[in-house]
Design a protein around this motif. Sequence first.
Motif, short mmCIF file in Angstrom:
data_model
loop_
_atom_site.label_atom_id
_atom_site.label_comp_id
_atom_site.label_asym_id
_atom_site.label_seq_id
_atom_site.Cartn_x
_atom_site.Cartn_y
_atom_site.Cartn_z
N PRO A 164 128.30 71.47 67.51
CA PRO A 164 127.71 70.41 68.35
C PRO A 164 128.59 69.17 68.36
O PRO A 164 129.13 68.77 67.32
CB PRO A 164 126.37 70.14 67.66
CG PRO A 164 126.03 71.43 67.00
CD PRO A 164 127.34 72.00 66.53
N GLY A 165 128.74 68.60 69.55
CA GLY A 165 129.62 67.45 69.72
C GLY A 165 131.04 67.81 70.07
O GLY A 165 131.84 66.94 70.44
N ASN B 210 132.41 68.48 77.28
CA ASN B 210 132.48 67.59 76.11
C ASN B 210 131.08 67.34 75.57
O ASN B 210 130.09 67.60 76.25
CB ASN B 210 133.13 66.27 76.51
CG ASN B 210 134.55 66.44 77.03
OD1 ASN B 210 135.30 67.29 76.56
ND2 ASN B 210 134.91 65.62 78.00
N SER B 211 131.03 66.83 74.37
CA SER B 211 129.75 66.49 73.72
C SER B 211 128.77 67.66 73.84
O SER B 211 127.60 67.48 74.23
CB SER B 211 129.15 65.23 74.36
OG SER B 211 130.03 64.14 74.25
N LEU B 212 129.24 68.83 73.50
CA LEU B 212 128.42 70.02 73.67
C LEU B 212 127.20 70.00 72.76
O LEU B 212 127.25 69.49 71.62
CB LEU B 212 129.26 71.27 73.41
CG LEU B 212 130.15 71.65 74.59
CD1 LEU B 212 131.29 72.56 74.14
CD2 LEU B 212 129.34 72.33 75.68
N LYS B 213 126.12 70.56 73.28
CA LYS B 213 124.85 70.62 72.56
C LYS B 213 124.43 72.08 72.39
O LYS B 213 124.84 72.94 73.19
CB LYS B 213 123.77 69.89 73.37
CG LYS B 213 124.10 68.44 73.69
CD LYS B 213 123.03 67.83 74.57
CE LYS B 213 123.36 66.38 74.90
NZ LYS B 213 122.32 65.77 75.77
N VAL C 117 127.21 77.07 71.02
CA VAL C 117 127.29 75.77 70.35
C VAL C 117 126.37 75.81 69.15
O VAL C 117 125.14 75.86 69.28
CB VAL C 117 126.89 74.63 71.31
CG1 VAL C 117 127.09 73.29 70.60
CG2 VAL C 117 127.68 74.70 72.60
N SER C 118 126.97 75.82 67.98
CA SER C 118 126.18 75.98 66.76
C SER C 118 126.97 75.45 65.57
O SER C 118 128.20 75.54 65.53
CB SER C 118 125.85 77.46 66.54
OG SER C 118 125.20 77.64 65.30
N SER C 119 126.24 74.92 64.60
CA SER C 119 126.88 74.48 63.37
C SER C 119 126.85 75.59 62.33
O SER C 119 127.35 75.40 61.21
CB SER C 119 126.18 73.22 62.85
OG SER C 119 124.81 73.45 62.68
#
Length: 119
Positions: free
Chosen positions: A14-15, A83-86, A117-119
């Motif tokens: 993310p981000g 950009n700034s992916l969620k 998009v994942s942490s």
Amino acid sequence: QVQLVESGGGLVQPGGSLRLSCAASGNIFSFATMGWYRQAPGKERELVAAITNGGRTNYLDSVKGRFAISRDNTKNTVYLQMNSLKPEDTAVYYCNARWVVIVSEYDAWGQGTQVTVSS
């Protein structure tokens, strides 16, 4: 015959940022409207961004200010800078081309590229 080949998907935190590319074969690119769609599991396909042959753009409200679509007619390629992916941007992203010959409208789709998009 028009073929669209996407690239640039992947896993990002993310981000983070990714840039998708879509290369088109055939001789329609310069006068086609090019678009990026996405489809998340269990959801309908939705238009994310589009750009006309004249360079006019439109975006899904939820990506405005974060995504940018552009095209290079010399390379028959359309791009989607994200950009700034969620996490909610996670989906399969598809490239689309639409064009008109006389009064008939045609379109073509790429095979899709996964964006996660994942942490």
